[in-house]
Design a protein around this motif. Structure first.
Motif, PDB file in Angstrom:
ATOM      1  N   LYS A  64      99.921  -0.486 -48.160  1.00  0.00           N
ATOM      2  CA  LYS A  64     100.294   0.801 -47.828  1.00  0.00           C
ATOM      3  C   LYS A  64      99.440   2.043 -48.174  1.00  0.00           C
ATOM      4  CE  LYS A  64     105.322  -0.442 -48.692  1.00  0.00           C
ATOM      5  NZ  LYS A  64     105.245  -1.569 -49.365  1.00  0.00           N
ATOM      6  N   SER A  65      98.365   1.901 -48.993  1.00  0.00           N
ATOM      7  CA  SER A  65      97.396   2.763 -49.198  1.00  0.00           C
ATOM      8  C   SER A  65      96.372   2.768 -48.033  1.00  0.00           C
ATOM      9  CB  SER A  65      96.673   2.602 -50.644  1.00  0.00           C
ATOM     10  OG  SER A  65      96.024   1.269 -50.684  1.00  0.00           O
ATOM     11  N   ILE A  66      96.304   1.775 -47.308  1.00  0.00           N
ATOM     12  CA  ILE A  66      95.517   1.795 -45.983  1.00  0.00           C
ATOM     13  C   ILE A  66      95.730   2.974 -45.379  1.00  0.00           C
ATOM     14  CG2 ILE A  66      94.436   0.312 -44.291  1.00  0.00           C
ATOM     15  CD1 ILE A  66      95.163  -1.850 -45.716  1.00  0.00           C
ATOM     16  N   ASP A  67      94.748   3.891 -45.008  1.00  0.00           N
ATOM     17  CA  ASP A  67      94.831   5.078 -44.067  1.00  0.00           C
ATOM     18  C   ASP A  67      94.424   4.763 -42.589  1.00  0.00           C
ATOM     19  OD1 ASP A  67      95.721   6.895 -46.180  1.00  0.00           O
ATOM     20  OD2 ASP A  67      93.363   6.511 -46.859  1.00  0.00           O
ATOM     21  N   CYS A  68      93.584   3.766 -42.562  1.00  0.00           N
ATOM     22  CA  CYS A  68      93.068   3.478 -41.093  1.00  0.00           C
ATOM     23  C   CYS A  68      92.523   2.038 -40.973  1.00  0.00           C
ATOM     24  CB  CYS A  68      91.878   4.073 -40.813  1.00  0.00           C
ATOM     25  SG  CYS A  68      91.155   4.092 -39.084  1.00  0.00           S
TER      26      CYS A  68
ATOM     27  N   SER B 108      81.385   7.282 -41.411  1.00  0.00           N
ATOM     28  CA  SER B 108      81.480   8.688 -40.750  1.00  0.00           C
ATOM     29  C   SER B 108      82.796   9.101 -40.765  1.00  0.00           C
ATOM     30  CB  SER B 108      80.893   8.558 -39.420  1.00  0.00           C
ATOM     31  OG  SER B 108      79.603   8.013 -39.517  1.00  0.00           O
ATOM     32  N   LEU B 109      83.734   8.578 -40.439  1.00  0.00           N
ATOM     33  CA  LEU B 109      85.208   8.927 -40.298  1.00  0.00           C
ATOM     34  C   LEU B 109      85.598   9.308 -42.041  1.00  0.00           C
ATOM     35  CD1 LEU B 109      87.066   6.390 -38.097  1.00  0.00           C
ATOM     36  CD2 LEU B 109      86.916   8.780 -37.964  1.00  0.00           C
ATOM     37  N   MET B 110      85.399   8.610 -42.720  1.00  0.00           N
ATOM     38  CA  MET B 110      85.845   8.900 -44.112  1.00  0.00           C
ATOM     39  C   MET B 110      85.022  10.053 -44.804  1.00  0.00           C
ATOM     40  SD  MET B 110      85.801   4.921 -45.647  1.00  0.00           S
ATOM     41  CE  MET B 110      86.905   5.009 -47.111  1.00  0.00           C
ATOM     42  N   LEU B 111      83.637  10.234 -44.692  1.00  0.00           N
ATOM     43  CA  LEU B 111      83.228  11.438 -44.819  1.00  0.00           C
ATOM     44  C   LEU B 111      83.761  12.783 -44.328  1.00  0.00           C
ATOM     45  CD1 LEU B 111      79.538   9.959 -45.272  1.00  0.00           C
ATOM     46  CD2 LEU B 111      81.208  10.410 -47.173  1.00  0.00           C
ATOM     47  N   ALA B 112      84.096  12.612 -42.984  1.00  0.00           N
ATOM     48  CA  ALA B 112      84.434  13.409 -42.377  1.00  0.00           C
ATOM     49  C   ALA B 112      85.815  14.180 -42.495  1.00  0.00           C
ATOM     50  CB  ALA B 112      84.012  13.618 -40.840  1.00  0.00           C
ATOM     51  N   ASP B 113      86.711  13.248 -42.823  1.00  0.00           N
ATOM     52  CA  ASP B 113      88.161  13.422 -42.973  1.00  0.00           C
ATOM     53  C   ASP B 113      88.474  13.154 -44.298  1.00  0.00           C
ATOM     54  OD1 ASP B 113      90.919  13.362 -42.641  1.00  0.00           O
ATOM     55  OD2 ASP B 113      90.797  12.663 -40.534  1.00  0.00           O
ATOM     56  N   ASP B 114      89.105  14.295 -44.729  1.00  0.00           N
ATOM     57  CA  ASP B 114      89.618  13.993 -46.266  1.00  0.00           C
ATOM     58  C   ASP B 114      90.873  13.400 -46.470  1.00  0.00           C
ATOM     59  OD1 ASP B 114      87.658  15.977 -47.325  1.00  0.00           O
ATOM     60  OD2 ASP B 114      88.889  17.531 -47.065  1.00  0.00           O
ATOM     61  N   SER B 115      91.572  13.205 -45.380  1.00  0.00           N
ATOM     62  CA  SER B 115      92.782  12.268 -45.371  1.00  0.00           C
ATOM     63  C   SER B 115      92.629  10.846 -45.184  1.00  0.00           C
ATOM     64  CB  SER B 115      93.747  12.529 -44.278  1.00  0.00           C
ATOM     65  OG  SER B 115      93.391  12.479 -43.080  1.00  0.00           O
ATOM     66  N   ILE B 116      91.316  10.432 -45.024  1.00  0.00           N
ATOM     67  CA  ILE B 116      90.955   8.788 -44.959  1.00  0.00           C
ATOM     68  C   ILE B 116      90.334   8.593 -46.322  1.00  0.00           C
ATOM     69  CG2 ILE B 116      89.969   7.230 -43.796  1.00  0.00           C
ATOM     70  CD1 ILE B 116      90.130   9.032 -41.236  1.00  0.00           C
ATOM     71  N   GLU B 117      91.081   7.839 -46.822  1.00  0.00           N
ATOM     72  CA  GLU B 117      90.565   7.258 -48.363  1.00  0.00           C
ATOM     73  C   GLU B 117      90.242   5.923 -48.082  1.00  0.00           C
ATOM     74  OE1 GLU B 117      90.096   9.067 -51.549  1.00  0.00           O
ATOM     75  OE2 GLU B 117      90.592  10.815 -50.456  1.00  0.00           O
ATOM     76  N   THR B 118      91.023   4.899 -47.529  1.00  0.00           N
ATOM     77  CA  THR B 118      90.937   3.738 -47.614  1.00  0.00           C
ATOM     78  C   THR B 118      91.139   3.221 -45.938  1.00  0.00           C
ATOM     79  OG1 THR B 118      92.056   3.332 -49.564  1.00  0.00           O
ATOM     80  CG2 THR B 118      91.735   1.466 -48.432  1.00  0.00           C
ATOM     81  N   VAL B 119      90.001   2.254 -45.895  1.00  0.00           N
ATOM     82  CA  VAL B 119      89.919   1.849 -44.564  1.00  0.00           C
ATOM     83  C   VAL B 119      89.846   0.209 -44.616  1.00  0.00           C
ATOM     84  CG1 VAL B 119      88.564   1.586 -42.144  1.00  0.00           C
ATOM     85  CG2 VAL B 119      88.893   3.807 -43.326  1.00  0.00           C
ATOM     86  N   LEU B 120      90.365  -0.619 -43.554  1.00  0.00           N
ATOM     87  CA  LEU B 120      90.493  -1.955 -43.270  1.00  0.00           C
ATOM     88  C   LEU B 120      89.681  -2.151 -42.066  1.00  0.00           C
ATOM     89  CD1 LEU B 120      91.483  -5.006 -43.866  1.00  0.00           C
ATOM     90  CD2 LEU B 120      93.193  -4.293 -42.601  1.00  0.00           C
ATOM     91  N   LEU B 121      88.875  -3.013 -42.264  1.00  0.00           N
ATOM     92  CA  LEU B 121      88.068  -3.673 -41.038  1.00  0.00           C
ATOM     93  C   LEU B 121      88.493  -5.005 -40.738  1.00  0.00           C
ATOM     94  CD1 LEU B 121      84.337  -2.447 -41.444  1.00  0.00           C
ATOM     95  CD2 LEU B 121      86.153  -1.014 -40.634  1.00  0.00           C
ATOM     96  N   ALA B 122      89.113  -5.502 -39.681  1.00  0.00           N
ATOM     97  CA  ALA B 122      89.439  -6.861 -39.640  1.00  0.00           C
ATOM     98  C   ALA B 122      89.306  -7.423 -38.173  1.00  0.00           C
ATOM     99  CB  ALA B 122      90.689  -6.854 -40.311  1.00  0.00           C
TER     100      ALA B 122
END
Length: 336
Positions: free
Chosen positions: A71-75, A125-139
Motif C-alpha cells: 500500500k506504500s507503493i506510489d507507482c 526521473s519521476l521520483m526526483l521530479a514529483d514529490d508525491s512519488i516515494e516508492t516505485v515498483l518495477l516488475a
C-alpha cells in the motif's frame, strides 16, 4: 535527494531445456551450444508461467524480501515483454491489483531487453521530479522463447532465450544501494532486422499464416545485420558503461561488479577484458540463458546471494536489446 534500491525479486520456472535438447532440436553440435553459445540449460515456461504472472510472482518475492507494505507503493512500472497474456492490455494495472498496491498508479514501457535500464532511468526521473512519488515498483516477465524456431539458423543467436520474472523496489532517500546515473543509446538502422513478420497491421495474423509457422522471430537480413552489428555492438556496449560511470563520477577502474545480460561466452569475456575485470566480477548466466530484461536483476540478486557485493562497491548493470538499444546504470552498493 537520492534514490535507493530496497530489494529485488525473482521468479524462475521449474522447467528447463538443456543444452542437449537445444542441440537435438536445432542440429547445432552440443559443444557449440555449451562452449560458444554458453548454455548449460535455460528455464522454459510451464503451463501457468504466463508473462505478467511471472512478474507478479517476482514482485511478491521483492515485497517479501524487503517487508515493504504494497500500500506504500506510489507507482508500478511494467518492465516485461509485450508478448503476454492478452494483447492491448496494461500489465502494470494487473500487477498493481494482484500485489495490493491499491494507492499506486501504473503504466507499461518497452525497449526489448533494454527495458530494465530504461525503467531505472525513468523511475529515477519521476521520483526526483514529483514529490508525491516515494516508492516505485518495477516488475515484469519474459518468455520470448515462444517465438523461436530451432530449425531457423537465422535466429541461432537467440536460441538462449529463456523465461522468468524480475522485480525491483526503489525508494526515495533510501540510504542503501544508491542509484546513480544511466546512459542509453539506440540505433534505428537495426529497427527492422529482427521481428515477427506477421501479426501486426502490415500482415495480420490469419489461420493460413499461422499454419506456415511465420509467427516466429526472424532475421530479415542476417548477413547484413551481422556485418553492421559487429562494427557497432561491442563498442556501444562499452560506451554506455563508460558514459554511465562518467556521469556518476567514476571510471571503469572503479567497477567492482558488472551485471550483464547473457550473450555468447566470447562476447562476455571480451567485455570483462576491455574493462580490466576478472571472471569473479561478474556472473555468466549459463544455467539461465537470456531472460531478456530480467538478466540484470537476476545477476544482481545472484551476486548478492554469493557475497560478491560489498559496502561501497560500484556496480554497473548493462543491457543490449534488439532494435537496437544499449544501456547501463551505475549503482553504489551498500549503505550511503
Amino acid at each position: 535527494m537520492h534514490i535507493g534500491i530496497v530489494s529485488t525479486g525473482l521468479y524462475i520456472p521449474s522447467q528447463y531445456m538443456t543444452a542437449e535438447e537445444i542441440s537435438e532440436a536445432s542440429g547445432v553440435p552440443l559443444h557449440v551450444v555449451k562452449d560458444k553459445m554458453g548454455i548449460t540449460k535455460k528455464p522454459i515456461p510451464g503451463p501457468e508461467d504466463h508473462t505478467v504472472q511471472m512478474g507478479i510472482w517476482a514482485a511478491k518475492d521483492a515485497l517479501e524480501r524487503s517487508h515493504v507494505d504494497p500500500k506504500s507503493i506510489d507507482c508500478v512500472i511494467y518492465i516485461g515483454e509485450e508478448h503476454k497474456e492478452y494483447p492491448l492490455w496494461t500489465a502494470a494495472i494487473k500487477t498493481q491489483e494482484e500485489i495490493g498496491a491499491f494507492h499506486a498508479w501504473g503504466f507499461d514501457i518497452a525497449l526489448r531487453c533494454g527495458t530494465t535500464i530504461l525503467a531505472l532511468k525513468l523511475a529515477q526521473s519521476l521520483m526526483l521530479a514529483d514529490d508525491s512519488i516515494e516508492t516505485v515498483l518495477l516488475a515484469g516477465g519474459y518468455r520470448n522463447g515462444d517465438f523461436i524456431d530451432y530449425t531457423n539458423e537465422r535466429t541461432r543467436f537467440m536460441f538462449n532465450l529463456g523465461a522468468g520474472g524480475g522485480a525491483m523496489i526503489l525508494k526515495k532517500n533510501h540510504g542503501h544501494n544508491i542509484l546513480l546515473e544511466s546512459d542509453i543509446m539506440t540505433d534505428g538502422s537495426f529497427s527492422e532486422d529482427v521481428l515477427v513478420p506477421v501479426g501486426g497491421t502490415k500482415n495480420p495474423l490469419t489461420h493460413e499464416l499461422l499454419d506456415t509457422g511465420s509467427y516466429r522471430l526472424d532475421v530479415t537480413d542476417p548477413e547484413g545485420m551481422k556485418k553492421r552489428l559487429e562494427q557497432k555492438s561491442m563498442q556501444n556496449f562499452l560506451k554506455v558503461i563508460r558514459h554511465s560511470l562518467s556521469k556518476s563520477g567514476y571510471t571503469e577502474q572503479d567497477i567492482s561488479y558488472v551485471a550483464m545480460l547473457h550473450m555468447k561466452k566470447s562476447a562476455h569475456d571480451y567485455v570483462l577484458n576491455e574493462l580490466g575485470l576478472t571472471e569473479d566480477q561478474s556472473i555468466y548466466l549459463h544455467e539461465y540463458g537470456h531472460i531478456g530484461q530480467m538478466d540484470q536483476i537476476l545477476s544482481l540478486q545472484l551476486a548478492e546471494q554469493q557475497g560478491k557485493l560489498q559496502k561501497g562497491d560500484i556496480v554497473v548493470l548493462v543491457s543490449a536489446g534488439i532494435g537496437y538499444a544499449w544501456g547501463a546504470t551505475t549503482i553504489k552498493w551498500g549503505s550511503e
